[in-house]
Write a protein that holds these residues in place. Structure first.
Motif, PDB file in Angstrom:
ATOM      1  N   ARG A 251      45.052  47.179  42.082  1.00 43.96           N
ATOM      2  CA  ARG A 251      44.545  46.473  43.258  1.00 43.96           C
ATOM      3  C   ARG A 251      44.935  47.269  44.503  1.00 43.96           C
ATOM      4  N   SER A 252      43.965  47.510  45.341  1.00 43.01           N
ATOM      5  CA  SER A 252      44.198  48.300  46.549  1.00 43.01           C
ATOM      6  C   SER A 252      43.794  47.490  47.771  1.00 43.01           C
ATOM      7  N   GLU A 253      44.301  47.870  48.889  1.00 46.49           N
ATOM      8  CA  GLU A 253      43.922  47.237  50.149  1.00 46.49           C
ATOM      9  C   GLU A 253      44.050  48.253  51.268  1.00 46.49           C
TER      10      GLU A 253
ATOM     11  N   LYS B  57      40.619  44.074  51.416  1.00 46.88           N
ATOM     12  CA  LYS B  57      41.619  43.915  50.375  1.00 46.88           C
ATOM     13  C   LYS B  57      40.929  43.528  49.074  1.00 46.88           C
ATOM     14  N   GLU B  58      41.454  44.043  47.999  1.00 51.42           N
ATOM     15  CA  GLU B  58      40.933  43.682  46.690  1.00 51.42           C
ATOM     16  C   GLU B  58      41.705  42.486  46.151  1.00 51.42           C
ATOM     17  N   ARG B  59      41.001  41.568  45.516  1.00 50.40           N
ATOM     18  CA  ARG B  59      41.608  40.401  44.874  1.00 50.40           C
ATOM     19  C   ARG B  59      41.339  40.465  43.379  1.00 50.40           C
ATOM     20  N   ILE B  60      42.300  40.094  42.599  1.00 53.91           N
ATOM     21  CA  ILE B  60      42.148  40.060  41.145  1.00 53.91           C
ATOM     22  C   ILE B  60      42.359  38.625  40.681  1.00 53.91           C
TER      23      ILE B  60
END
Length: 261
Positions: free
Chosen positions: A138-140, A243-246
């Motif tokens: 996960r990256s942001e 932002k990436e969310r998982i």
């Protein structure tokens, strides 16, 4: 050759080409099903690492803190994009496509040099390469704010001459004629009788007066210069970052059910 013990040093580290140019960051390592040895690595390239390509690491080496592969940067970035099957495996078709692109002989189990290769043998037997790390990254984005100095204007000093009317009062003197008459007395009778009795004559007196005379002289009165003062103000900067969310999803769950959650 990259060993299994070196896999942690490969993941999330930079990958360089044969000429020492940075290609991208290693995202995953794939093992050969037949030998269990590292055979492929995925490299994140492009802006923010949005693209991912595959490169063979059988002949790669760890150099200091990065992985160096015997291929050029353009060759790696131009490799075919392949899809990874569920469970972190490369399909036989996708793996064959990569072998062909990098000039590795699939059918004979050998590489371009003719020596036996583990991945080639596994392919000939119908084996598949499996991924070592199947976790999601996960990256942001992080907003970085700096300052730049720019010119806002100019200020200059200009000297010019003006003429002003100045008034001053000064005392001036002048002479005026005044006739004085004195009677004949014993004290001045001698002077009065010294001349002829009846005559004509003249007596002249020169008159004087003072007039104002203007003169100027230059003398310095002050020195003037330009200086700058620096003031610091607080300014709020606003921007947007991604932002990436998982999230976990269960198989068979509909889109409406996921939204209600």
């Amino acid at each position: 050759m990259i060993t299994r013990e070196q896999i942690p040093a490969v993941l999330d580290h930079q990958v360089y080409d044969a000429e020492g140019r940075k290609i991208g960051e290693a995202g995953h390592v794939f093992l050969d099903d037949a030998t269990g040895e590292p055979e492929w690595a995925s490299v994140r390239t492009g802006l923010f690492g949005t693209s991912e390509t595959f490169v063979p690491i059988h002949d790669a080496a760890m150099v200091e803190d990065h992985l160096q592969v015997p291929y050029s940067k353009d060759e790696v970035k131009g490799a075919p994009r392949v899809d990874v099957e569920e469970g972190g495996h490369l399909s036989e078709q996708e793996e064959r496509k990569l072998y062909q692109y990098y000039g590795i002989d699939w059918g004979s189990g050998g590489r371009g040099t003719g020596t036996a290769g583990t991945a080639g043998a596994a392919g000939a037997a119908g084996g598949k390469a499996r991924r070592r790390d199947d976790a999601m990254t996960r990256s942001e984005e992080e907003m970085r704010v700096g300052v730049e100095r720019r010119e806002t204007g100019k200020a200059r000093l200009r000297k010019y001459v003006v003429t002003e009317e100045v008034q001053k009062t000064v005392p001036v003197r002048h002479e005026e004629v005044r006739v004085e008459r004195e009677p004949i007395t014993e004290g001045n009778v001698g002077d009065a009788m010294s001349g002829p009795e009846i005559t004509e004559g003249e007596y002249e007196v020169t008159l004087h007066e003072e007039r104002p005379v203007i003169d100027t002289e230059v003398h310095p009165v002050e020195r003037v210069r330009l200086t700058t003062d620096e003031h610091t103000e607080q300014e709020t900067v606003r921007g947007k970052v991604r932002k990436e969310r998982i999230e976990e999803e269960e198989a068979g769950t509909s889109e409406d059910e996921r939204r209600r959650r």
